[in-house]
Write an enzyme that holds these catalytic residues in place. Structure first.
Site, PDB file in Angstrom:
ATOM      1  N   HIS A   1       0.845  -1.208   0.000  1.00 47.58           N
ATOM      2  CA  HIS A   1       0.000   0.000   0.000  1.00 47.58           C
ATOM      3  C   HIS A   1       0.876   1.251   0.000  1.00 47.58           C
ATOM      4  O   HIS A   1       0.582   2.226  -0.688  1.00 47.58           O
ATOM      5  CB  HIS A   1      -0.880   0.049   1.258  1.00 47.58           C
ATOM      6  CG  HIS A   1      -1.891  -1.044   1.360  1.00 47.58           C
ATOM      7  ND1 HIS A   1      -1.817  -2.050   2.293  1.00 47.58           N
ATOM      8  CD2 HIS A   1      -3.022  -1.276   0.655  1.00 47.58           C
ATOM      9  CE1 HIS A   1      -2.860  -2.851   2.169  1.00 47.58           C
ATOM     10  NE2 HIS A   1      -3.607  -2.412   1.177  1.00 47.58           N
TER      11      HIS A   1
ATOM     12  N   ASP B   1      -3.954  -7.300  -7.676  1.00 52.66           N
ATOM     13  CA  ASP B   1      -5.353  -7.570  -8.018  1.00 52.66           C
ATOM     14  C   ASP B   1      -5.530  -7.295  -9.505  1.00 52.66           C
ATOM     15  O   ASP B   1      -6.108  -6.283  -9.914  1.00 52.66           O
ATOM     16  CB  ASP B   1      -6.265  -6.690  -7.174  1.00 52.66           C
ATOM     17  CG  ASP B   1      -6.117  -7.007  -5.697  1.00 52.66           C
ATOM     18  OD1 ASP B   1      -6.540  -8.086  -5.281  1.00 52.66           O
ATOM     19  OD2 ASP B   1      -5.534  -6.181  -4.972  1.00 52.66           O
TER      20      ASP B   1
HETATM   21  O1  PAF Z   1      -8.137  -3.718  -3.391  1.00 51.35           O
HETATM   22  C1  PAF Z   1      -8.803  -3.417  -2.368  1.00 51.35           C
HETATM   23  O2  PAF Z   1      -8.274  -3.287  -1.246  1.00 51.35           O
HETATM   24  C2  PAF Z   1     -10.302  -3.199  -2.496  1.00 51.35           C
HETATM   25  O3  PAF Z   1     -10.868  -4.088  -3.393  1.00 51.35           O
HETATM   26  C3  PAF Z   1     -10.663  -1.740  -2.847  1.00 51.35           C
HETATM   27  C4  PAF Z   1     -10.146  -1.347  -4.206  1.00 51.35           C
HETATM   28  C5  PAF Z   1     -10.111  -0.794  -1.788  1.00 51.35           C
HETATM   29  C6  PAF Z   1     -12.195  -1.585  -2.870  1.00 51.35           C
HETATM   30  O4  PAF Z   1     -12.764  -1.892  -1.644  1.00 51.35           O
END
Ligand code: PAF
Length: 285
Positions: free
Chosen positions: A37, A150
């Protein structure tokens, strides 16, 4: 760093930034932040004047028997990480700030969402697209940054932005891995130490497949699957959800021979967490 909670607070802050001609970067998260993140926050910081991290464990993207309740949460830890990363706003709404009690409108996509994770998690991407569309309206970003881990999610978000004309640039951040190759994920914390050791099976499988294609010139899906099976068999706690070979952007599956840019995507259930990983391979022509 400001902590904002309501839709109104968030939109008025963003409108004020727009009045000051500042560009806004958004990093949507469900919290329990890790280095993956924070790498997205750095990317957003490089490309925009001010950065908002949203922290919301979105209930609509979890199926009835999934890990909504077990999803790791630690607001104080996330607050400190955002502050240290130079984030201007941590947007942390409650469910009632995002969804009306009787909400009935969702964003759905009917092609890219049907395979890969969409098969075992049928309502997942509808929930993701709905909440991301809401976050776009609430935060009004110029740029939004999502992790490439993802893979299906970011392709769907790009498609939503294109098809619904959001004036937002989507930036992908490379997968960040632990020293042993496991892709960083908030869910890794829910694995027992034995399952965490075996979680390397995802990146090891992708590595074997990439070597077969890039160094041995193997393009047969059947042959690649049998090479992958030998690696998958080494993780006794893991149960394969899928290993798929699809076209990079359209996500259409290759049935027999690979060609061009191939997204190799894998999902494995371990006790405590379902993990995903992927790799894009270009088949030499
Ligand atoms: O990737 C994630 O953490 C979630 O799918 C997101 C994009 C924050 C949506 O809730």
């Amino acid at each position: 760093m400001k902590i904002l909670q309501t839709a109104q607070e968030m939109q008025s802050w963003s409108r004020e930034q727009q009045r000051q001609a500042k560009t806004i970067g958004l990093v949507p998260t469900m919290g329990y932040l890790h280095e993956g993140h924070l790498s997205l926050v750095r990317l957003a910081n490089e490309q925009t004047d001010v950065v908002v991290v949203s922290l919301f464990v979105n209930p609509t993207q979890f199926g009835p028997n999934e890990d909504l309740d077990a999803y790791p949460r630690d607001f104080e830890r996330d607050r400190l990480a955002c502050e240290a990363a130079g984030v201007e706003v941590l947007f942390a709404p409650q469910k009632r700030d995002v969804y009306a009690e009787d909400h009935t409108v969702y964003v759905t996509e009917e092609v890219l969402a049907s395979g890969l994770c969409g098969k075992s998690r049928p309502i997942h991407f509808q929930g993701v697209l709905t909440v991301v569309a809401k976050l776009f309206h609430l935060v009004l970003p110029d740029v939004a940054v999502f992790g490439e881990k993802d893979a299906q999610q970011i392709r769907l978000i790009r498609r939503m932005v294109r098809d619904l004309n959001f004036p937002i640039r989507i930036v992908g951040g490379p997968i960040v891995r632990e020293a042993d190759g496991v892709a960083m994920s908030s869910r890794n914390t829910n694995l027992s130490s034995e399952a965490r050791n075996q979680a390397t099976v995802l990146s090891r499988t992708l590595e074997v497949v990439a070597t077969c294609v890039e160094e041995e010139g193997i393009t047969s899906v059947q042959e690649l699957r049998s090479r992958a099976d030998a690696v998958l068999a080494t993780a006794s706690l893991g149960e394969l959800d899928y290993l798929e070979f699809v076209k990079d952007e359209s996500l259409a599956p290759f049935e027999e021979e690979l060609s061009g840019d191939v997204l190799v995507a894998i999902a494995v259930y371990f006790p405590g967490a379902r993990l995903i990983d992927n790799r894009v391979i270009t088949v030499p022509s």
